[in-house]
Design an enzyme around this catalytic site. Structure first.
Site, mmCIF file in Angstrom:
data_model
loop_
_atom_site.group_PDB
_atom_site.id
_atom_site.type_symbol
_atom_site.label_atom_id
_atom_site.label_comp_id
_atom_site.label_asym_id
_atom_site.label_seq_id
_atom_site.Cartn_x
_atom_site.Cartn_y
_atom_site.Cartn_z
ATOM 1 N N CYS A 305 11.518 7.282 10.288
ATOM 2 C CA CYS A 305 11.921 7.643 11.657
ATOM 3 C C CYS A 305 12.764 8.908 11.597
ATOM 4 C CB CYS A 305 12.763 6.532 12.294
ATOM 5 S SG CYS A 305 11.816 5.181 12.982
ATOM 6 N N GLU A 339 5.796 9.140 7.943
ATOM 7 C CA GLU A 339 5.062 7.939 8.360
ATOM 8 C C GLU A 339 4.422 8.182 9.721
ATOM 9 O OE1 GLU A 339 6.389 3.501 9.724
ATOM 10 O OE2 GLU A 339 7.242 4.226 7.837
#
Length: 439
Positions: A305, A339
């Protein structure tokens, strides 16, 4: 997807729109029944016939810029009155990102623009009769909002239903009052709180200002609870182990989810390291943003994140965080990639970073260079290099291999379009040991 000017976050507790003083134009309409003129019987009948508006209704809504934009009613709630007009409506501006969804009053809606509400399930059935199952599956697969590319159609509908209404409207963090963007699954006891007060150092959150003031008198922290691994001028980066600082990690996830639409909230923070960037002064180290990464990623993810808090955006911190994640990958001797899925803002930031780094190397390099060599130099995954160069039309496929075409004038044009690179990471100030060597 389009964009509306986002709010300006001020230090005195008020939030203003940068577009609030926009001049009137053809897009402005009279307020619904608020122009002082007596309503005709026909208008009253029409109003009583359509009020309260049903969930799913499409209508034009006056935004902070004084202009009307198309919205869809997502939810409604009754005010303390028996009148059918006494409802508030939670609306989604259909031209723009969900971060601008908000509760509005009836007078902001142009009732003359109300479209007939069609039950979406019935609409789906009618549409299904006109297309084959294969066609319908193709539409479901392609109609995915930016940032949700890896969710299938059913998962996306479930995500949007669960998170459709923003539960916390504003937060107070340090000197700033910040309007939130998205739903975050705070514990049930905070369901009735429209505003939360965060300790900017330990990230504990409270319902009332007095609770925060009492907490601040007792809280000993003046920086995130981890190791300072970088300091340059007034900037510091702290590495926080989610296993050693579980409550801090969970609180950071709750906070971040208010500004990230697409990410799953990880309650099990033990598996993650959090890299918290701070601006430091004599009062302490104030968080401006962070990124997280898995301690051990089989997919070579070097970032899970990433968030720059709204008051600190457009200052180069997002690019700094991305660059920092790649400097850690270089120290580990690995290539890395973020990600997926990336948020809309995250994707823009990464594309900009990859573009600038690769073009800088291509501009300075003499002779041929391969994608593998670029990957070794930058720690950027070969697939990300390939897609970036393809998007810039700097690569061709000849005789079974990719060839980079680096015309200096074309490179200069792309570099100019990519904009400034943001804050530089001074690698000499990074003092860090990869996690695997600490065990």
């Amino acid at each position: 997807m389009g964009s509306i000017d986002t709010p300006t976050i001020t230090q005195n507790g008020s939030t203003q729109s940068q577009a609030a003083a926009a001049p009137a134009d053809d897009n402005q309409r009279p307020l619904a029944s608020s122009n002082g003129a007596p309503e005709s019987e026909a208008t009253k009948k029409r109003r009583s016939g359509i009020l309260p508006l049903e969930v799913g209704t499409r209508v034009m809504c006056r935004w902070r810029d004084g202009k009307y934009h198309p919205v869809k009613v997502i939810e409604r709630r009754k005010l303390q009155s028996t009148e059918p007009s006494d409802y508030e409506y939670y609306v989604h501006y259909t031209e723009f990102n969900r971060r601008l969804d908000e509760w509005v009053k009836l007078e902001q809606l142009d009732l003359d623009s109300v479209e007939t509400v069609v039950d979406e399930k019935v609409e789906d059935k009618v549409a299904s009769l006109k297309m084959t199952r294969h066609q319908k599956r193709k539409i479901d697969e392609t109609h995915v909002e930016v940032g949700h590319e890896e969710l299938d159609a059913a998962s996306l509908r479930e995500h949007e239903e669960f998170t459709k209404v923003k539960n916390i409207a504003t937060i107070e963090l340090g000197r700033y009052e910040i309007e939130t963007w998205y739903f975050s699954p705070f514990p049930p006891e905070y369901n009735d709180s429209l505003k939360l007060y965060f300790c900017e150092f330990c990230l504990n959150f409270m319902k009332r200002k007095e609770q925060l003031q009492r907490h601040m008198r007792k809280c000993d922290l003046k920086h995130p609870p981890g190791d300072e691994i970088y300091r340059s001028g007034t900037l510091s980066m702290f590495e926080v182990d989610g296993k050693k600082n579980k409550v801090y990690g969970q609180n950071l996830c709750y906070l971040a989810k208010l500004f990230l639409d697409h990410k799953t909230l990880y309650y099990d923070v033990d598996l993650f390291l959090f890299y918290v960037l701070c601006e430091c002064d004599d009062r302490g180290c104030h968080m401006v943003g962070y990124f997280s990464k898995e301690k051990h990623s089989e997919e070579s993810y070097n970032l899970a994140c990433i968030l720059t808090l709204p008051p600190y955006q457009r200052k180069g911190y997002g690019k700094f965080l991305i660059a920092f994640s790649y400097e850690l990958s270089k120290k580990e001797g690995k290539v890395g990639t973020p990600e997926r899925p990336l948020s809309d803002l995250g994707l823009l930031s990464y594309r900009g970073y990859w573009t600038r780094v690769l073009l800088d190397i291509l501009k300075k390099h003499k002779g041929n260079i391969s994608i593998k060599e670029l990957s070794d130099m930058t720690a950027i995954k070969a697939e990300d290099i390939l897609t970036t160069l393809q998007s810039l039309e700097l690569i061709q496929y000849r005789k079974g291999q990719h060839v980079i075409c680096a015309d200096p004038k074309v490179l200069d044009r792309h570099l100019k379009a990519a904009g400034r690179g943001g804050l530089e990471v001074d690698v000499s100030k990074l003092i860090w040991t990869p996690y695997k060597e600490q065990s």
